[in-house]
Design a protein around this motif. Structure first.
Motif, mmCIF file in Angstrom:
data_model
loop_
_atom_site.group_PDB
_atom_site.id
_atom_site.type_symbol
_atom_site.label_atom_id
_atom_site.label_comp_id
_atom_site.label_asym_id
_atom_site.label_seq_id
_atom_site.Cartn_x
_atom_site.Cartn_y
_atom_site.Cartn_z
ATOM 1 N N ILE A 149 1.104 -10.597 -1.415
ATOM 2 C CA ILE A 149 0.355 -9.933 -0.346
ATOM 3 C C ILE A 149 -0.614 -10.897 0.318
ATOM 4 O O ILE A 149 -0.696 -10.996 1.538
ATOM 5 C CB ILE A 149 -0.407 -8.716 -0.906
ATOM 6 N N ASN A 150 -1.368 -11.635 -0.495
ATOM 7 C CA ASN A 150 -2.455 -12.467 0.008
ATOM 8 C C ASN A 150 -1.971 -13.735 0.693
ATOM 9 O O ASN A 150 -2.537 -14.153 1.708
ATOM 10 C CB ASN A 150 -3.398 -12.823 -1.153
ATOM 11 N N ALA A 151 -0.935 -14.376 0.132
ATOM 12 C CA ALA A 151 -0.476 -15.657 0.679
ATOM 13 C C ALA A 151 0.663 -15.505 1.686
ATOM 14 O O ALA A 151 0.764 -16.272 2.633
ATOM 15 C CB ALA A 151 -0.033 -16.580 -0.462
ATOM 16 N N LEU A 152 1.525 -14.500 1.463
ATOM 17 C CA LEU A 152 2.693 -14.332 2.335
ATOM 18 C C LEU A 152 2.572 -13.145 3.266
ATOM 19 O O LEU A 152 3.396 -12.974 4.166
ATOM 20 C CB LEU A 152 3.964 -14.168 1.479
ATOM 21 N N HIS A 153 1.566 -12.292 3.032
ATOM 22 C CA HIS A 153 1.364 -11.083 3.849
ATOM 23 C C HIS A 153 2.603 -10.191 3.829
ATOM 24 O O HIS A 153 3.011 -9.649 4.845
ATOM 25 C CB HIS A 153 0.995 -11.476 5.287
ATOM 26 N N LYS A 154 3.197 -10.078 2.629
ATOM 27 C CA LYS A 154 4.363 -9.221 2.440
ATOM 28 C C LYS A 154 4.027 -8.128 1.433
ATOM 29 O O LYS A 154 3.218 -8.341 0.537
ATOM 30 C CB LYS A 154 5.556 -10.032 1.891
ATOM 31 N N LYS A 155 4.662 -6.986 1.574
ATOM 32 C CA LYS A 155 4.521 -5.925 0.592
ATOM 33 C C LYS A 155 5.535 -6.176 -0.516
ATOM 34 O O LYS A 155 6.738 -6.244 -0.260
ATOM 35 C CB LYS A 155 4.759 -4.549 1.217
ATOM 36 N N PRO A 156 5.102 -6.335 -1.763
ATOM 37 C CA PRO A 156 6.038 -6.638 -2.851
ATOM 38 C C PRO A 156 6.960 -5.467 -3.164
ATOM 39 O O PRO A 156 6.610 -4.305 -2.937
ATOM 40 C CB PRO A 156 5.106 -6.954 -4.031
ATOM 41 N N GLU A 157 8.120 -5.785 -3.700
ATOM 42 C CA GLU A 157 9.097 -4.759 -4.037
ATOM 43 C C GLU A 157 8.580 -3.797 -5.098
ATOM 44 O O GLU A 157 9.038 -2.658 -5.182
ATOM 45 C CB GLU A 157 10.389 -5.416 -4.513
ATOM 46 N N SER A 158 7.627 -4.242 -5.911
ATOM 47 C CA SER A 158 7.082 -3.383 -6.963
ATOM 48 C C SER A 158 6.340 -2.183 -6.399
ATOM 49 O O SER A 158 6.101 -1.205 -7.097
ATOM 50 C CB SER A 158 6.134 -4.186 -7.855
ATOM 51 N N GLY A 159 5.932 -2.270 -5.105
ATOM 52 C CA GLY A 159 5.174 -1.187 -4.494
ATOM 53 C C GLY A 159 3.709 -1.206 -4.861
ATOM 54 O O GLY A 159 2.957 -0.296 -4.499
ATOM 55 N N ILE A 160 3.277 -2.255 -5.562
ATOM 56 C CA ILE A 160 1.879 -2.336 -5.995
ATOM 57 C C ILE A 160 0.960 -2.529 -4.792
ATOM 58 O O ILE A 160 1.351 -3.114 -3.778
ATOM 59 C CB ILE A 160 1.698 -3.489 -7.006
ATOM 60 N N SER A 161 -0.242 -2.017 -4.874
ATOM 61 C CA SER A 161 -1.260 -2.220 -3.843
ATOM 62 C C SER A 161 -2.575 -2.486 -4.541
ATOM 63 O O SER A 161 -2.741 -2.195 -5.727
ATOM 64 C CB SER A 161 -1.372 -0.995 -2.931
ATOM 65 N N PHE A 162 -3.520 -3.060 -3.807
ATOM 66 C CA PHE A 162 -4.791 -3.460 -4.407
ATOM 67 C C PHE A 162 -5.960 -2.963 -3.590
ATOM 68 O O PHE A 162 -5.933 -2.986 -2.362
ATOM 69 C CB PHE A 162 -4.873 -4.988 -4.523
#
Length: 463
Positions: A149-162
């Protein structure tokens, strides 16, 4: 059987794609790959130093190609810092060469008193740990998703959010600041709480490390310990020199004497004029330049230069006290940036500055802006506030930047007002550009400057 065949096909395709990506990377001409690998623009000063030592090792024992093919390119500017016992650890995310990949590798560097160790941690390793110990695996894998999220600005497949938060503590000798993320996964209204995860973001005293060996493997030790050559160890005397050890009799110095001293220093004038001539002939893409002078009279030059940033290898400053630090702003403001103030504060907190005989300069097309420490007790508190990213101080600096100016005098004066309002313990000397009959610019003598609080400049009362 079909499922097994499908898995094998997918695995083969992924291996072929990785092989193709590596071939594409190997098609880079000259040192493009190496330059990209070691591009540290925007990174922490210590991270820049780590990268520079790795570059030197790559010159003698090339490892970048194999590393890029297996893991990818480090994103040095996205590194996070946190403590690990007596060491300071930097976690550097590594971006794969496979398109659309998430962050699957993190390069950890642990900087100790006399050595730096490193290791690569991959998502595959993390998932293997999860398989062995059980559980949901979040503790082992959350940082890959965070960096995705922080370096690539992508939403991970895990669906995790912070959810972001900060925390402060004064349990150590130095003031500490922590950044935390609260992890969740699932759909809105049905999210699972995956706990808090924190890392250190505040200031700590760092001991210089000395790189000794790098084999390009997944882990190792760089400098000190083991079978390393102790004759190459780096002195760490600056760590034993604290700001409070300075002579209290040097308090409340007048800037007038310093202005006269700098103006009569032929070598300083020559070097400052060289920077000034460079910015007068500015071309788009020109980089900053500068130097550091030590109490022994040695000059140290930056090992990394960018359009709006430069950096020095920590090893070149280890065990040395500084009397001068000057750099140019080729197309920038005539006064220090917030990042410049942080560098100055860091050097002071590490005990590297001879406060009674020190000047810090910024050379622009408008002249040479110089700061000197005239009250060390006030500057010590100011430096700590800068390193703590004090909100009021940051806001004051931001407001100063937004204040409209009318020429160089008001630009310098508004910065003086900021320093005075902040009780910085710093005074300003300015060597303004003047022009001869042919229209050629040159620098003259430094003058101690003052302001009335409304960006109206005047000469300091030196009577």
């Amino acid at each position: 059987m079909r499922k097994t065949f499908l898995v094998c096909c997918l695995f083969s395709l992924s291996m072929l794609w990785c092989f193709y990506a590596c071939l594409q990377e190997d098609s880079f001409i000259g040192n493009n790959k190496v330059d990209r690998f070691f591009n540290t623009f925007g990174a922490d000063e210590n991270v820049c130093w780590i990268a520079e030592q790795l570059r030197q090792k790559n010159d003698s024992s090339e490892f970048v190609s194999a590393f890029v093919c297996k893991y990818g390119y480090p994103r040095w500017e996205k590194a996070h810092e946190f403590p690990e016992g007596e060491n300071v650890v930097y976690a550097v995310p590594v971006k794969s060469v496979v398109p659309d990949s998430e962050i699957n590798s993190i390069w950890f560097f642990s900087m100790g008193q006399d050595s730096t160790t490193y290791r690569i941690y991959t998502r595959e390793m993390a998932e293997s740990i999860t398989t062995r110990v059980g559980g949901d695996g979040v503790e082992e894998t959350w940082m890959f998703d965070y960096f995705t999220i922080n370096a690539l600005h992508k939403k991970p497949e895990s669906g995790i959010s912070f959810v972001y938060s900060t925390a402060d503590t004064g349990t150590r000798a130095a003031y500490e600041s922590w950044e935390c993320v609260h992890a969740f996964a699932g759909y809105e209204g049905y999210e699972a709480d995956l706990g808090w995860h924190c890392w250190f973001t505040g200031f700590v005293y760092l001991m210089d490390a000395n790189f000794d060996k790098l084999d390009g493997g997944s882990s190792g030790s760089i400098g000190g310990g083991g079978n390393s050559d102790s004759s190459n160890s780096t002195p760490t005397e600056p760590q034993d020199i604290k700001p409070q050890d300075q002579d209290p009799d040097k308090e409340d110095r007048s800037p007038c004497g310093t202005a006269s001293k700098l103006s009569s220093d032929a070598s300083l004038r020559l070097k400052v004029n060289s920077l000034f001539n460079a910015v007068q002939n500015y071309r788009v893409g020109d980089t900053e330049n500068g130097w550091i002078k030590t109490t022994t009279g040695d000059y140290i030059y930056p090992n990394m230069k960018e359009a709006e940033h430069l950096g020095y290898a920590n090893t070149s400053l280890s065990g040395k006290m500084i009397t001068e630090q000057y750099h140019s702003h080729p197309a920038g403001a005539p006064f220090p940036s917030w990042a410049d103030l942080k560098v100055l504060a860091t050097r002071y907190q590490r005990g590297q500055i001879n406060a009674a005989n020190f000047s810090y300069g910024v050379v622009s097309s408008m002249g040479c802006f110089t700061m000197v420490i005239t009250s060390e007790s006030a500057f010590s508190a100011f430096a700590q506030s800068v390193l703590d990213n004090d909100v009021d101080l940051r806001d004051s600096y931001g407001s100063m930047l937004k204040t409209k100016t009318n020429g160089v005098d008001s630009a310098v004066a508004k910065f003086i007002d900021f320093l005075k309002t902040s009780v910085s313990g710093l005074d300003v000397l300015f060597n303004e550009a003047s022009y001869n009959s042919s229209g050629n610019a040159r620098l003259g003598n430094w003058q101690a400057k003052d302001s009335n609080g409304s960006a109206n400049i005047s000469n300091y009362n030196c009577n």
